[in-house]
Design a protein around this motif. Structure first.
Motif, PDB file in Angstrom:
ATOM      1  N   ARG A  71     -15.079 -45.370 -72.546  1.00  0.00           N
ATOM      2  CA  ARG A  71     -15.262 -44.110 -73.046  1.00  0.00           C
ATOM      3  C   ARG A  71     -14.589 -42.946 -72.343  1.00  0.00           C
ATOM      4  N   LEU A  72     -13.318 -43.431 -71.583  1.00  0.00           N
ATOM      5  CA  LEU A  72     -12.615 -42.313 -71.200  1.00  0.00           C
ATOM      6  C   LEU A  72     -12.017 -41.745 -72.691  1.00  0.00           C
ATOM      7  N   GLU A  73     -12.036 -40.427 -72.758  1.00  0.00           N
ATOM      8  CA  GLU A  73     -11.255 -40.084 -73.835  1.00  0.00           C
ATOM      9  C   GLU A  73      -9.973 -39.683 -73.525  1.00  0.00           C
ATOM     10  N   PHE A  74      -9.641 -39.478 -72.330  1.00  0.00           N
ATOM     11  CA  PHE A  74      -8.231 -38.810 -71.642  1.00  0.00           C
ATOM     12  C   PHE A  74      -8.258 -39.377 -70.324  1.00  0.00           C
ATOM     13  N   VAL A  75      -6.919 -39.751 -69.905  1.00  0.00           N
ATOM     14  CA  VAL A  75      -6.816 -39.935 -68.392  1.00  0.00           C
ATOM     15  C   VAL A  75      -5.191 -39.678 -67.950  1.00  0.00           C
ATOM     16  N   ASP A  76      -5.019 -38.822 -66.958  1.00  0.00           N
ATOM     17  CA  ASP A  76      -3.647 -38.474 -66.883  1.00  0.00           C
ATOM     18  C   ASP A  76      -3.161 -39.431 -65.826  1.00  0.00           C
ATOM     19  N   LEU A 100      -3.535 -48.663 -74.645  1.00  0.00           N
ATOM     20  CA  LEU A 100      -2.710 -47.593 -74.521  1.00  0.00           C
ATOM     21  C   LEU A 100      -2.759 -47.315 -72.927  1.00  0.00           C
ATOM     22  N   MET A 101      -4.105 -47.502 -72.498  1.00  0.00           N
ATOM     23  CA  MET A 101      -3.914 -47.169 -70.820  1.00  0.00           C
ATOM     24  C   MET A 101      -3.136 -48.457 -70.237  1.00  0.00           C
ATOM     25  N   ARG A 102      -3.447 -49.644 -70.767  1.00  0.00           N
ATOM     26  CA  ARG A 102      -2.678 -50.572 -69.892  1.00  0.00           C
ATOM     27  C   ARG A 102      -1.093 -50.693 -70.040  1.00  0.00           C
ATOM     28  N   ARG A 103      -0.932 -50.239 -71.369  1.00  0.00           N
ATOM     29  CA  ARG A 103       0.845 -49.973 -71.535  1.00  0.00           C
ATOM     30  C   ARG A 103       1.252 -48.631 -70.630  1.00  0.00           C
ATOM     31  N   GLY A 111       0.941 -52.322 -63.364  1.00  0.00           N
ATOM     32  CA  GLY A 111       0.662 -53.246 -64.240  1.00  0.00           C
ATOM     33  C   GLY A 111       0.070 -54.512 -63.465  1.00  0.00           C
ATOM     34  N   ASN A 112       0.724 -54.723 -62.375  1.00  0.00           N
ATOM     35  CA  ASN A 112       0.490 -55.982 -61.650  1.00  0.00           C
ATOM     36  C   ASN A 112      -1.183 -55.666 -60.979  1.00  0.00           C
TER      37      ASN A 112
END
Length: 118
Positions: A71-76, A100-103, A111-112
């Motif tokens: 439910r995070l709408e945005f994360v920097d 998109l967050m994973r990418r 990523g690891n």
């Protein structure tokens, strides 16, 4: 990891609000193996220090802390790095990580960490 509220072993327990500001709410529910924290809203450089402190205090208990980010709408970048840092030692893991967050985490070289805890 995916959290399904209805099938969770401790579903129905009351959620406590651990943090609340203009853009983010953090709730906590105890689980049989650690706890479940939900991040709801926006995680950015302005609230990352307070969130890091809150999550560090919560994960000091027994078991693994599960951090649901669905439910995070945005994360920097600051928020992503903080979350990855919490997962590094295995005492926390992320759940419901959007693609998109994973990418972005992979692009940041984190990523690891996410692959081992998400």
């Amino acid at each position: 990891m995916t959290i399904n509220d209805e099938s969770a072993p401790d579903a129905g327990l009351i959620e406590a609000v651990l943090h609340l500001d203009r853009t983010l709410r953090i709730t906590y529910s105890p689980l049989s193996q650690g706890g479940l924290v939900r991040l709801i809203g926006e995680l950015d450089a302005g609230n990352t220090p307070a969130v890091a402190k809150t999550l560090t205090e919560v994960r000091a208990g027994e078991g693994v802390l599960t951090i649901d980010v669905a439910r995070l709408e945005f994360v920097d970048v600051a928020g992503l790095r903080m979350l990855a840092g919490l997962c590094r030692d295995g005492s926390a893991r992320l759940a419901n990580v959007p693609s998109l967050m994973r990418r972005l985490l992979h692009l940041l070289g984190q990523g690891n960490v996410i692959d081992t805890c998400a």
